[in-house]
Each structure stands twice: as structure tokens, then as C-alpha cells.
Design a protein around this motif. Structure first.
Motif, PDB file in Angstrom:
ATOM      1  N   LYS A  64     -25.009 -58.875 -10.064  1.00  0.00           N
ATOM      2  CA  LYS A  64     -24.885 -60.076  -9.221  1.00  0.00           C
ATOM      3  C   LYS A  64     -26.261 -60.485  -8.695  1.00  0.00           C
ATOM      4  O   LYS A  64     -26.583 -61.678  -8.632  1.00  0.00           O
ATOM      5  CB  LYS A  64     -23.933 -59.824  -8.064  1.00  0.00           C
ATOM      6  CG  LYS A  64     -22.482 -59.751  -8.468  1.00  0.00           C
ATOM      7  CD  LYS A  64     -21.614 -59.430  -7.264  1.00  0.00           C
ATOM      8  CE  LYS A  64     -20.185 -59.168  -7.671  1.00  0.00           C
ATOM      9  NZ  LYS A  64     -19.367 -58.741  -6.520  1.00  0.00           N
ATOM     10  N   VAL A  65     -27.071 -59.499  -8.310  1.00  0.00           N
ATOM     11  CA  VAL A  65     -28.416 -59.796  -7.814  1.00  0.00           C
ATOM     12  C   VAL A  65     -29.284 -60.337  -8.945  1.00  0.00           C
ATOM     13  O   VAL A  65     -29.972 -61.344  -8.787  1.00  0.00           O
ATOM     14  CB  VAL A  65     -29.057 -58.547  -7.174  1.00  0.00           C
ATOM     15  CG1 VAL A  65     -30.512 -58.808  -6.798  1.00  0.00           C
ATOM     16  CG2 VAL A  65     -28.247 -58.115  -5.954  1.00  0.00           C
ATOM     17  N   LEU A  70     -31.837 -64.932 -11.829  1.00  0.00           N
ATOM     18  CA  LEU A  70     -31.886 -65.567 -13.154  1.00  0.00           C
ATOM     19  C   LEU A  70     -31.492 -67.040 -13.036  1.00  0.00           C
ATOM     20  O   LEU A  70     -32.189 -67.921 -13.546  1.00  0.00           O
ATOM     21  CB  LEU A  70     -30.928 -64.827 -14.091  1.00  0.00           C
ATOM     22  CG  LEU A  70     -30.777 -65.287 -15.518  1.00  0.00           C
ATOM     23  CD1 LEU A  70     -30.332 -64.102 -16.369  1.00  0.00           C
ATOM     24  CD2 LEU A  70     -29.795 -66.404 -15.676  1.00  0.00           C
ATOM     25  N   GLU A  71     -30.390 -67.309 -12.348  1.00  0.00           N
ATOM     26  CA  GLU A  71     -29.909 -68.678 -12.245  1.00  0.00           C
ATOM     27  C   GLU A  71     -30.793 -69.529 -11.335  1.00  0.00           C
ATOM     28  O   GLU A  71     -30.911 -70.736 -11.532  1.00  0.00           O
ATOM     29  CB  GLU A  71     -28.461 -68.680 -11.781  1.00  0.00           C
ATOM     30  CG  GLU A  71     -27.543 -68.091 -12.855  1.00  0.00           C
ATOM     31  CD  GLU A  71     -26.098 -67.936 -12.422  1.00  0.00           C
ATOM     32  OE1 GLU A  71     -25.743 -68.326 -11.281  1.00  0.00           O
ATOM     33  OE2 GLU A  71     -25.316 -67.403 -13.231  1.00  0.00           O
ATOM     34  N   LYS A  72     -31.427 -68.906 -10.345  1.00  0.00           N
ATOM     35  CA  LYS A  72     -32.295 -69.644  -9.439  1.00  0.00           C
ATOM     36  C   LYS A  72     -33.614 -70.021 -10.103  1.00  0.00           C
ATOM     37  O   LYS A  72     -34.104 -71.138  -9.947  1.00  0.00           O
ATOM     38  CB  LYS A  72     -32.568 -68.801  -8.196  1.00  0.00           C
ATOM     39  CG  LYS A  72     -33.446 -69.490  -7.161  1.00  0.00           C
ATOM     40  CD  LYS A  72     -33.592 -68.654  -5.903  1.00  0.00           C
ATOM     41  CE  LYS A  72     -34.459 -69.381  -4.882  1.00  0.00           C
ATOM     42  NZ  LYS A  72     -34.575 -68.644  -3.632  1.00  0.00           N
ATOM     43  N   PRO A 120     -31.042 -60.035   1.289  1.00  0.00           N
ATOM     44  CA  PRO A 120     -29.977 -60.810   1.963  1.00  0.00           C
ATOM     45  C   PRO A 120     -29.678 -62.158   1.303  1.00  0.00           C
ATOM     46  O   PRO A 120     -28.535 -62.588   1.277  1.00  0.00           O
ATOM     47  CB  PRO A 120     -30.522 -61.011   3.379  1.00  0.00           C
ATOM     48  CG  PRO A 120     -31.521 -59.936   3.566  1.00  0.00           C
ATOM     49  CD  PRO A 120     -32.098 -59.645   2.204  1.00  0.00           C
ATOM     50  N   GLU A 121     -30.712 -62.800   0.750  1.00  0.00           N
ATOM     51  CA  GLU A 121     -30.507 -64.129   0.164  1.00  0.00           C
ATOM     52  C   GLU A 121     -29.521 -64.120  -1.005  1.00  0.00           C
ATOM     53  O   GLU A 121     -28.967 -65.147  -1.356  1.00  0.00           O
ATOM     54  CB  GLU A 121     -31.829 -64.725  -0.299  1.00  0.00           C
ATOM     55  CG  GLU A 121     -32.439 -64.021  -1.498  1.00  0.00           C
ATOM     56  CD  GLU A 121     -33.761 -64.614  -1.927  1.00  0.00           C
ATOM     57  OE1 GLU A 121     -33.821 -65.819  -2.214  1.00  0.00           O
ATOM     58  OE2 GLU A 121     -34.747 -63.863  -1.978  1.00  0.00           O
ATOM     59  N   THR A 122     -29.288 -62.937  -1.619  1.00  0.00           N
ATOM     60  CA  THR A 122     -28.386 -62.870  -2.777  1.00  0.00           C
ATOM     61  C   THR A 122     -26.915 -62.865  -2.384  1.00  0.00           C
ATOM     62  O   THR A 122     -26.059 -63.094  -3.214  1.00  0.00           O
ATOM     63  CB  THR A 122     -28.670 -61.617  -3.621  1.00  0.00           C
ATOM     64  OG1 THR A 122     -28.384 -60.448  -2.856  1.00  0.00           O
ATOM     65  CG2 THR A 122     -30.116 -61.597  -4.102  1.00  0.00           C
TER      66      THR A 122
END
Length: 124
Positions: A64-65, A70-72, A120-122
Motif C-alpha cells: 500500500k505504501v 508509485l501513483e503519486k 503518515p502521508e500514506t
């Protein structure tokens, strides 16, 4: 009849297969998945066998992280991976987006996995 090995790398049965793709990242992913589906599925199975030693829940949270970043920072890579997944499916192999991320991050997960908390941002 199988070709005899010549002992020369890249000749006979030692030759590497070439995958040719073109188009958008998604289209190239589909073409790659179609041409290499059996090998991708085999590597997926080996990858999960190796990653399971870390615990499936831990690895899925790690992914998930990885997926968040990757998507960002590389959304075109997401398109490529979704295309590979769809190409594999067209050839009868269920290889998910998560499976493909796991394939990409296998070395980091086994040998360089951070011991601290997730950023935390994830949201993980």
C-alpha cells in the motif's frame, strides 16, 4: 524438437526472447503481459513464496505504501502495470496490480525493508 545449446550465450536454446511493444503505457503493458504471461505468473508465485516469510499482512501494508508513492510520482507506471495485468488475464493468467508491485519491490522487501513506522502521508 528443441534446438541444441551452442554454449554461446544468446544462440540456440540459450537465446533470450525479445518482447516488442508500442503505443501508450497501458497498451504496451497489455502487449508485454500477453507475450510474457506465463513467465510473469511463474515469477509472481515465486515472489509471494519468498515474501510470505515476512507475513502477508505486513507485505500487503508495505505494498500500500509502495503503491501510494508509485501513483503519486509515476502514474504512467501504474498504467503500464494495469496493462500487464490485463494482458496476462487475456492469456488466462490472473496477475493483479498488487502482484506486479510485489514483483517490483521484492529485493527491497527482503533485504532493505525499513523497520520504522509507515510515513503518515500514506494513510497506512
Amino acid at each position: 524438437m528443441a534446438a541444441a545449446s551452442s554454449g554461446i550465450r544468446g544462440v540456440g536454446q540459450d537465446a533470450a526472447e525479445v518482447v516488442v511493444v508500442s503505443g501508450t503505457n497501458y497498451e504496451m503493458g497489455v502487449q508485454y503481459g500477453e507475450q510474457a504471461a506465463d513467465l510473469i505468473a511463474e515469477n509472481r508465485d515465486v515472489t509471494w513464496d519468498l515474501l510470505d516469510q515476512l507475513g502477508r499482512d505486513t507485505v500487503l501494508n508495505d505494498i500500500k505504501v509502495w503503491t501510494y508513492y508509485l501513483e503519486k510520482y509515476d502514474p504512467m507506471l501504474k498504467d503500464w502495470l494495469l496493462g500487464i495485468s490485463d494482458g496476462c488475464r487475456k492469456k488466462g493468467f490472473e496477475v493483479s496490480y498488487v502482484d506486479l508491485v510485489a514483483l517490483m519491490v521484492l529485493p527491497q522487501e527482503l533485504w532493505a525493508r525499513p523497520a520504522g513506522d509507515y510515513p503518515p502521508e500514506t494513510g497506512v
